[in-house]
Design an enzyme around this catalytic site. Structure first.
Site, PDB file in Angstrom:
ATOM      1  N   ASP A 128       0.659 -40.654 -16.548  1.00  0.00           N
ATOM      2  CA  ASP A 128      -0.368 -40.273 -15.579  1.00  0.00           C
ATOM      3  C   ASP A 128       0.317 -39.414 -14.523  1.00  0.00           C
ATOM      4  O   ASP A 128       1.184 -39.912 -13.784  1.00  0.00           O
ATOM      5  CB  ASP A 128      -0.967 -41.557 -14.975  1.00  0.00           C
ATOM      6  CG  ASP A 128      -1.969 -41.265 -13.872  1.00  0.00           C
ATOM      7  OD1 ASP A 128      -2.147 -40.088 -13.509  1.00  0.00           O
ATOM      8  OD2 ASP A 128      -2.566 -42.238 -13.364  1.00  0.00           O
ATOM      9  N   ILE A 129      -0.055 -38.123 -14.442  1.00  0.00           N
ATOM     10  CA  ILE A 129       0.677 -37.244 -13.522  1.00  0.00           C
ATOM     11  C   ILE A 129       0.420 -37.596 -12.050  1.00  0.00           C
ATOM     12  O   ILE A 129       1.128 -37.116 -11.168  1.00  0.00           O
ATOM     13  CB  ILE A 129       0.412 -35.738 -13.785  1.00  0.00           C
ATOM     14  CG1 ILE A 129      -1.052 -35.366 -13.554  1.00  0.00           C
ATOM     15  CG2 ILE A 129       0.886 -35.332 -15.177  1.00  0.00           C
ATOM     16  CD1 ILE A 129      -1.277 -33.849 -13.441  1.00  0.00           C
TER      17      ILE A 129
ATOM     18  N   TYR B 124     -13.537 -28.104  -7.611  1.00  0.00           N
ATOM     19  CA  TYR B 124     -12.602 -27.920  -8.728  1.00  0.00           C
ATOM     20  C   TYR B 124     -11.641 -26.764  -8.416  1.00  0.00           C
ATOM     21  O   TYR B 124     -10.422 -26.915  -8.497  1.00  0.00           O
ATOM     22  CB  TYR B 124     -13.386 -27.641 -10.015  1.00  0.00           C
ATOM     23  CG  TYR B 124     -12.546 -27.155 -11.178  1.00  0.00           C
ATOM     24  CD1 TYR B 124     -11.682 -28.014 -11.855  1.00  0.00           C
ATOM     25  CD2 TYR B 124     -12.609 -25.822 -11.593  1.00  0.00           C
ATOM     26  CE1 TYR B 124     -10.905 -27.555 -12.918  1.00  0.00           C
ATOM     27  CE2 TYR B 124     -11.844 -25.361 -12.660  1.00  0.00           C
ATOM     28  CZ  TYR B 124     -10.991 -26.230 -13.318  1.00  0.00           C
ATOM     29  OH  TYR B 124     -10.227 -25.775 -14.364  1.00  0.00           O
TER      30      TYR B 124
ATOM     31  N   GLY C  74      -5.865 -33.173 -24.534  1.00  0.00           N
ATOM     32  CA  GLY C  74      -6.821 -32.193 -24.028  1.00  0.00           C
ATOM     33  C   GLY C  74      -6.920 -30.997 -24.971  1.00  0.00           C
ATOM     34  O   GLY C  74      -6.116 -30.848 -25.898  1.00  0.00           O
ATOM     35  N   MET C  75      -7.903 -30.150 -24.701  1.00  0.00           N
ATOM     36  CA  MET C  75      -8.212 -29.040 -25.613  1.00  0.00           C
ATOM     37  C   MET C  75      -7.053 -28.045 -25.723  1.00  0.00           C
ATOM     38  O   MET C  75      -6.599 -27.733 -26.839  1.00  0.00           O
ATOM     39  CB  MET C  75      -9.482 -28.342 -25.106  1.00  0.00           C
ATOM     40  CG  MET C  75      -9.977 -27.226 -25.977  1.00  0.00           C
ATOM     41  SD  MET C  75     -11.628 -26.708 -25.498  1.00  0.00           S
ATOM     42  CE  MET C  75     -11.304 -25.918 -23.927  1.00  0.00           C
TER      43      MET C  75
ATOM     44  N   LYS D 255      -7.608 -26.922  -7.794  1.00  0.00           N
ATOM     45  CA  LYS D 255      -6.677 -26.166  -8.648  1.00  0.00           C
ATOM     46  C   LYS D 255      -5.816 -25.225  -7.790  1.00  0.00           C
ATOM     47  O   LYS D 255      -4.614 -25.070  -8.044  1.00  0.00           O
ATOM     48  CB  LYS D 255      -7.444 -25.359  -9.705  1.00  0.00           C
ATOM     49  CG  LYS D 255      -8.148 -26.205 -10.757  1.00  0.00           C
ATOM     50  CD  LYS D 255      -7.206 -26.957 -11.689  1.00  0.00           C
ATOM     51  CE  LYS D 255      -6.401 -26.049 -12.580  1.00  0.00           C
ATOM     52  NZ  LYS D 255      -5.544 -26.840 -13.526  1.00  0.00           N
TER      53      LYS D 255
HETATM   54  N1  LIG Z   1     -11.706 -25.406 -19.935  1.00  0.00           N
HETATM   55  C1  LIG Z   1     -11.775 -24.226 -19.337  1.00  0.00           C
HETATM   56  O1  LIG Z   1     -12.744 -23.483 -19.500  1.00  0.00           O
HETATM   57  C2  LIG Z   1     -10.635 -23.771 -18.464  1.00  0.00           C
HETATM   58  C3  LIG Z   1     -10.697 -22.489 -17.900  1.00  0.00           C
HETATM   59  C4  LIG Z   1      -9.625 -22.044 -17.132  1.00  0.00           C
HETATM   60  C5  LIG Z   1      -8.536 -22.870 -16.909  1.00  0.00           C
HETATM   61  N2  LIG Z   1      -8.511 -24.114 -17.440  1.00  0.00           N
HETATM   62  C6  LIG Z   1      -7.335 -24.955 -17.186  1.00  0.00           C
HETATM   63  O2  LIG Z   1      -6.659 -25.113 -18.426  1.00  0.00           O
HETATM   64  C7  LIG Z   1      -6.010 -26.382 -18.463  1.00  0.00           C
HETATM   65  C8  LIG Z   1      -6.378 -27.113 -19.741  1.00  0.00           C
HETATM   66  O3  LIG Z   1      -7.788 -27.267 -19.770  1.00  0.00           O
HETATM   67  P1  LIG Z   1      -8.543 -27.992 -20.965  1.00  0.00           P
HETATM   68  O4  LIG Z   1      -9.866 -27.324 -21.079  1.00  0.00           O
HETATM   69  O5  LIG Z   1      -7.644 -28.136 -22.129  1.00  0.00           O
HETATM   70  O6  LIG Z   1      -8.791 -29.412 -20.277  1.00  0.00           O
HETATM   71  P2  LIG Z   1      -9.121 -30.827 -20.957  1.00  0.00           P
HETATM   72  O7  LIG Z   1      -9.561 -30.664 -22.357  1.00  0.00           O
HETATM   73  O8  LIG Z   1     -10.024 -31.518 -19.977  1.00  0.00           O
HETATM   74  O9  LIG Z   1      -7.695 -31.516 -20.967  1.00  0.00           O
HETATM   75  C9  LIG Z   1      -7.105 -32.038 -19.814  1.00  0.00           C
HETATM   76  C10 LIG Z   1      -6.329 -33.255 -20.232  1.00  0.00           C
HETATM   77  O10 LIG Z   1      -5.711 -33.804 -19.065  1.00  0.00           O
HETATM   78  C11 LIG Z   1      -5.827 -35.208 -19.162  1.00  0.00           C
HETATM   79  N3  LIG Z   1      -5.689 -35.818 -17.835  1.00  0.00           N
HETATM   80  C12 LIG Z   1      -6.637 -36.023 -16.891  1.00  0.00           C
HETATM   81  N4  LIG Z   1      -6.101 -36.666 -15.837  1.00  0.00           N
HETATM   82  C13 LIG Z   1      -4.793 -36.864 -16.133  1.00  0.00           C
HETATM   83  C14 LIG Z   1      -3.724 -37.478 -15.448  1.00  0.00           C
HETATM   84  N5  LIG Z   1      -3.897 -38.020 -14.235  1.00  0.00           N
HETATM   85  N6  LIG Z   1      -2.509 -37.517 -16.035  1.00  0.00           N
HETATM   86  C15 LIG Z   1      -2.333 -36.988 -17.259  1.00  0.00           C
HETATM   87  N7  LIG Z   1      -3.302 -36.398 -17.969  1.00  0.00           N
HETATM   88  C16 LIG Z   1      -4.524 -36.333 -17.412  1.00  0.00           C
HETATM   89  C17 LIG Z   1      -7.189 -35.443 -19.763  1.00  0.00           C
HETATM   90  O11 LIG Z   1      -7.272 -36.742 -20.299  1.00  0.00           O
HETATM   91  P3  LIG Z   1      -8.724 -37.440 -20.384  1.00  0.00           P
HETATM   92  O12 LIG Z   1      -9.531 -36.590 -21.284  1.00  0.00           O
HETATM   93  O13 LIG Z   1      -8.364 -38.777 -20.952  1.00  0.00           O
HETATM   94  O14 LIG Z   1      -9.227 -37.486 -18.989  1.00  0.00           O
HETATM   95  C18 LIG Z   1      -7.205 -34.368 -20.828  1.00  0.00           C
HETATM   96  O15 LIG Z   1      -6.629 -34.837 -22.036  1.00  0.00           O
HETATM   97  C19 LIG Z   1      -6.416 -27.089 -17.172  1.00  0.00           C
HETATM   98  O16 LIG Z   1      -5.413 -26.915 -16.214  1.00  0.00           O
HETATM   99  C20 LIG Z   1      -7.653 -26.353 -16.723  1.00  0.00           C
HETATM  100  O17 LIG Z   1      -7.825 -26.421 -15.323  1.00  0.00           O
HETATM  101  C21 LIG Z   1      -9.531 -24.591 -18.217  1.00  0.00           C
END
Ligand SMILES: NC(=O)c1ccc[n+]([C@@H]2O[C@H](COP(=O)([O-])OP(=O)(O)OC[C@H]3O[C@@H](n4cnc5c(N)ncnc54)[C@H](OP(=O)(O)O)[C@@H]3O)[C@@H](O)[C@H]2O)c1
Length: 284
Positions: free
Chosen positions: A37-38, A126, A12-13, A130
């Site tokens: 897989d969590i 969402y 993930g990002m 969360k």
């Molecule tokens: N993006 C935002 O703007 C934002 C803002 C505030 C907070 N956040 C929080 O910051 C955190 C990181 O966000 P991010 O933007 O980096 O998200 P992301 O790029 O969507 O990364 C999330 C990762 O979790 C993986 N994932 C999904 N289901 C899973 C499972 N069951 N078991 C294990 N891994 C799993 C995804 O894999 P796949 O891609 O293969 O599904 C992906 O690699 C998250 O908690 C998010 O809620 C994000």
């Protein structure tokens, strides 16, 4: 003292930047979704039991905000039950659970930055999933840190900055929402905050974002101007955009607790964005 970390949601990002920042300082064991897989309680238990990390940094999440409205079961499985599984395993192995959460746990009705003690009232599926994840972490293990951040962008994933850069090449005019305010946050800066919190005795909820705030429209204008693109950016309202998931109109986080407890503060969103754009545009 924390030496060994299990980092979930690798791929993930945020996780990619977090791994890069943490790896020189800790032993970091990364797990992609395909490896761990969590949602699988037994697999989580087995992984934590065999790795015996001092801390689990959970970056795994289902983050497609609009899709969560129709896929609520999946949203809650990953964002709530997944965190429950991690919290139970962390409690058993006496590991710290560092969990990443979001500004979307708030309803946006406030006119001043949200503190950690403000009531969470998520508007979207969402946000609700969360918040449920946060509650599991809080109820199951005292040894938890919940980091709420906002409007993330980084090189390791799709995000608003990349979308605007792409759309700006394809269109003469962009229409961007001007009635939602938040703080764009670079995943690299957030990763340094994760490290600062791991180095401290921090427990509980922390709000962490780049400083200052803007609307999506103001954010888009800065991206376009920095990139030297001639596209017109026009402000529109949330109602005009008609997206499935409701979003908070105001989602600015008060980060004083983080600043007080770690002695470090994130720079302004403009400064972070400019540096990110410089590296991103250099690669194109
Ligand atoms: N993006 C935002 O703007 C934002 C803002 C505030 C907070 N956040 C929080 O910051 C955190 C990181 O966000 P991010 O933007 O980096 O998200 P992301 O790029 O969507 O990364 C999330 C990762 O979790 C993986 N994932 C999904 N289901 C899973 C499972 N069951 N078991 C294990 N891994 C799993 C995804 O894999 P796949 O891609 O293969 O599904 C992906 O690699 C998250 O908690 C998010 O809620 C994000």
């Amino acid at each position: 003292m924390i030496k060994k970390i299990l980092l979930t949601g690798f791929g993930g990002m945020l996780a990619q930047d977090a791994a890069a920042v943490l790896q020189p300082c800790f032993e970091v064991i990364t797990r992609r979704e395909q490896e761990l897989d969590i949602c699988d309680a037994e697999a989580v238990q087995a992984a934590v039991c065999s790795i015996r990390p001092d801390a689990v940094v959970n970056c795994a999440a289902y983050t497609l905000v609009d899709a969560c409205e129709t896929e609520q079961e999946k949203a809650f499985a990953v964002n709530a039950t997944g965190v429950k599984n991690l919290a139970l395993a962390c409690r058993q192995s006496e590991s710290l659970l560092m969990h990443i959460s979001t500004d979307y746990v708030f309803d946006g009705g406030k006119q001043a930055p949200y503190t950690e003690t403000d009531a969470a009232r998520p508007l979207s599926a969402y946000g609700q999933s969360k918040r449920a994840g946060e509650q599991y972490a809080q109820e199951i293990t005292e040894r938890h840190v919940i980091i709420r951040s906002s409007w993330l962008y980084g090189s390791g994933g799709n995000n608003f900055v990349k979308t605007i850069l792409r759309l700006a090449q394809e269109n003469k005019e962009l229409r961007v929402v001007d009635d939602q305010r938040g703080s764009p946050t670079w995943t690299r800066d957030l990763s340094h905050a994760i490290k600062a919190l791991l180095d401290s005795e921090a427990r509980g909820i922390y709000h962490v974002s780049n400083q200052g705030s803007c609307t999506w429209y103001e954010y888009a204008r800065r991206i376009v101007e920095h990139a030297g693109l001639g596209v017109q950016v026009r402000p529109i309202t949330t109602d005009e955009l008609k997206r499935p998931a409701p979003r908070p109109a105001y989602a600015v986080l008060d980060c004083k607790r983080f600043i007080n407890d770690t002695g470090s503060a994130l720079r302004t969103w403009e400064s972070a964005l400019d540096e990110y754009l410089q590296s991103e545009l250099h690669e194109v």
